[in-house]
Design an enzyme around this catalytic site. Structure first.
Site, PDB file in Angstrom:
ATOM      1  N   LYS A 173     -56.427  -0.754  89.121  1.00  0.00           N
ATOM      2  CA  LYS A 173     -57.576  -1.624  88.793  1.00  0.00           C
ATOM      3  C   LYS A 173     -57.182  -3.061  89.098  1.00  0.00           C
ATOM      4  O   LYS A 173     -56.081  -3.484  88.788  1.00  0.00           O
ATOM      5  CB  LYS A 173     -57.856  -1.557  87.274  1.00  0.00           C
ATOM      6  CG  LYS A 173     -58.764  -0.452  86.822  1.00  0.00           C
ATOM      7  CD  LYS A 173     -58.848  -0.435  85.282  1.00  0.00           C
ATOM      8  CE  LYS A 173     -60.060  -1.161  84.770  1.00  0.00           C
ATOM      9  NZ  LYS A 173     -60.407  -0.784  83.376  1.00  0.00           N
TER      10      LYS A 173
ATOM     11  N   LYS B 244     -52.676   0.647  87.190  1.00  0.00           N
ATOM     12  CA  LYS B 244     -53.802   1.539  86.874  1.00  0.00           C
ATOM     13  C   LYS B 244     -54.714   1.684  88.094  1.00  0.00           C
ATOM     14  O   LYS B 244     -55.739   2.336  88.044  1.00  0.00           O
ATOM     15  CB  LYS B 244     -54.686   0.940  85.769  1.00  0.00           C
ATOM     16  CG  LYS B 244     -54.213   0.969  84.366  1.00  0.00           C
ATOM     17  CD  LYS B 244     -55.431   0.540  83.460  1.00  0.00           C
ATOM     18  CE  LYS B 244     -55.040  -0.321  82.303  1.00  0.00           C
ATOM     19  NZ  LYS B 244     -56.173  -0.930  81.586  1.00  0.00           N
TER      20      LYS B 244
HETATM   21  N1  C2G Z   1     -65.810   0.312  76.395  1.00  0.00           N
HETATM   22  C1  C2G Z   1     -66.940   0.755  75.709  1.00  0.00           C
HETATM   23  N2  C2G Z   1     -68.140   0.792  76.339  1.00  0.00           N
HETATM   24  C2  C2G Z   1     -68.240   0.395  77.641  1.00  0.00           C
HETATM   25  C3  C2G Z   1     -67.104  -0.064  78.336  1.00  0.00           C
HETATM   26  C4  C2G Z   1     -65.883  -0.111  77.691  1.00  0.00           C
HETATM   27  O1  C2G Z   1     -66.858   1.129  74.519  1.00  0.00           O
HETATM   28  N3  C2G Z   1     -69.470   0.451  78.240  1.00  0.00           N
HETATM   29  C5  C2G Z   1     -64.533   0.296  75.691  1.00  0.00           C
HETATM   30  C6  C2G Z   1     -63.502   1.218  76.337  1.00  0.00           C
HETATM   31  O2  C2G Z   1     -63.677   2.555  75.900  1.00  0.00           O
HETATM   32  C7  C2G Z   1     -62.188   0.618  75.833  1.00  0.00           C
HETATM   33  C8  C2G Z   1     -62.529  -0.889  75.739  1.00  0.00           C
HETATM   34  O3  C2G Z   1     -63.973  -0.991  75.738  1.00  0.00           O
HETATM   35  O4  C2G Z   1     -61.904   1.103  74.520  1.00  0.00           O
HETATM   36  C9  C2G Z   1     -61.963  -1.681  76.896  1.00  0.00           C
HETATM   37  O5  C2G Z   1     -62.442  -1.086  78.092  1.00  0.00           O
HETATM   38  P1  C2G Z   1     -61.607  -1.356  79.462  1.00  0.00           P
HETATM   39  O6  C2G Z   1     -61.343  -2.800  79.579  1.00  0.00           O
HETATM   40  O7  C2G Z   1     -62.296  -0.623  80.561  1.00  0.00           O
HETATM   41  O8  C2G Z   1     -60.224  -0.650  79.100  1.00  0.00           O
HETATM   42  P2  C2G Z   1     -59.469   0.472  79.953  1.00  0.00           P
HETATM   43  O9  C2G Z   1     -59.428   0.064  81.377  1.00  0.00           O
HETATM   44  O10 C2G Z   1     -60.077   1.751  79.567  1.00  0.00           O
HETATM   45  O11 C2G Z   1     -57.962   0.329  79.436  1.00  0.00           O
HETATM   46  O12 C2G Z   1     -53.918   1.784  77.483  1.00  0.00           O
HETATM   47  C10 C2G Z   1     -55.327   1.913  77.466  1.00  0.00           C
HETATM   48  C11 C2G Z   1     -55.957   1.151  78.605  1.00  0.00           C
HETATM   49  O13 C2G Z   1     -55.446  -0.173  78.696  1.00  0.00           O
HETATM   50  C12 C2G Z   1     -57.476   1.095  78.401  1.00  0.00           C
END
Ligand code: C2G
Length: 129
Positions: free
Chosen positions: A46, A44
């Site tokens: 990341k 990703k």
């Molecule tokens: N999230 C949120 N509010 C934030 C940050 C994150 O609601 N301020 C939510 C994101 O929308 C996601 C979850 O927390 O639903 C996890 O966020 P991340 O760890 O950033 O996940 P991401 O990198 O978006 O990976 O296959 C899907 C991916 O693995 C999602």
């Protein structure tokens, strides 16, 4: 039993993540978190601050999380949903529309992201101090 699943990295766990997990869990009786592996995150573009094992240990302590499985590819969601008998897929609305293809197998819910908090902001602040 109504089963919910969500996917993510959940690095530097913060209240935005907790509010997502709580709302997801409240949609059913059981929440599975598919936690992005370090290798998947590299794909990703990341790199999480904490490695998978530590992110998993932290999530295991969260009352809303019933099960954790590894997320190792973009393609595993449909197979996860069928194998685990998932009723609802949940993710933040930064992904809105991206996973509508899962509607063939389960409900799809995009929840409002929590504003003004993100793992990347925490890291940036940490690196400045
Ligand atoms: N999230 C949120 N509010 C934030 C940050 C994150 O609601 N301020 C939510 C994101 O929308 C996601 C979850 O927390 O639903 C996890 O966020 P991340 O760890 O950033 O996940 P991401 O990198 O978006 O990976 O296959 C899907 C991916 O693995 C999602």
């Amino acid at each position: 039993m109504k089963k919910i699943i969500t996917y993510g990295t959940f690095d530097l766990l913060h209240h935005g993540h907790i509010l997502l997990l709580r709302r997801a869990r409240e949609l059913g009786d059981h929440l599975t978190v598919a936690l992005s592996t370090d290798e998947f995150n590299a794909g990703k573009g990341k790199q999480s601050f904490f490695p998978y094992e530590q992110r998993e240990l932290i999530l295991q302590a969260i009352r809303y999380v019933d099960e954790i499985i590894p997320e190792y590819s973009w393609e595993q969601k449909t197979e996860d949903i069928i194998r685990l008998g998932i009723d609802t897929f949940v993710i933040g609305n930064d992904w809105i529309g991206k996973f509508d293809f899962l509607k063939a197998h389960c409900n799809v819910v995009y929840l409002e992201r929590t504003n003004n908090i993100s793992s990347s902001h925490i890291r940036q602040h940490y690196q400045q101090t």
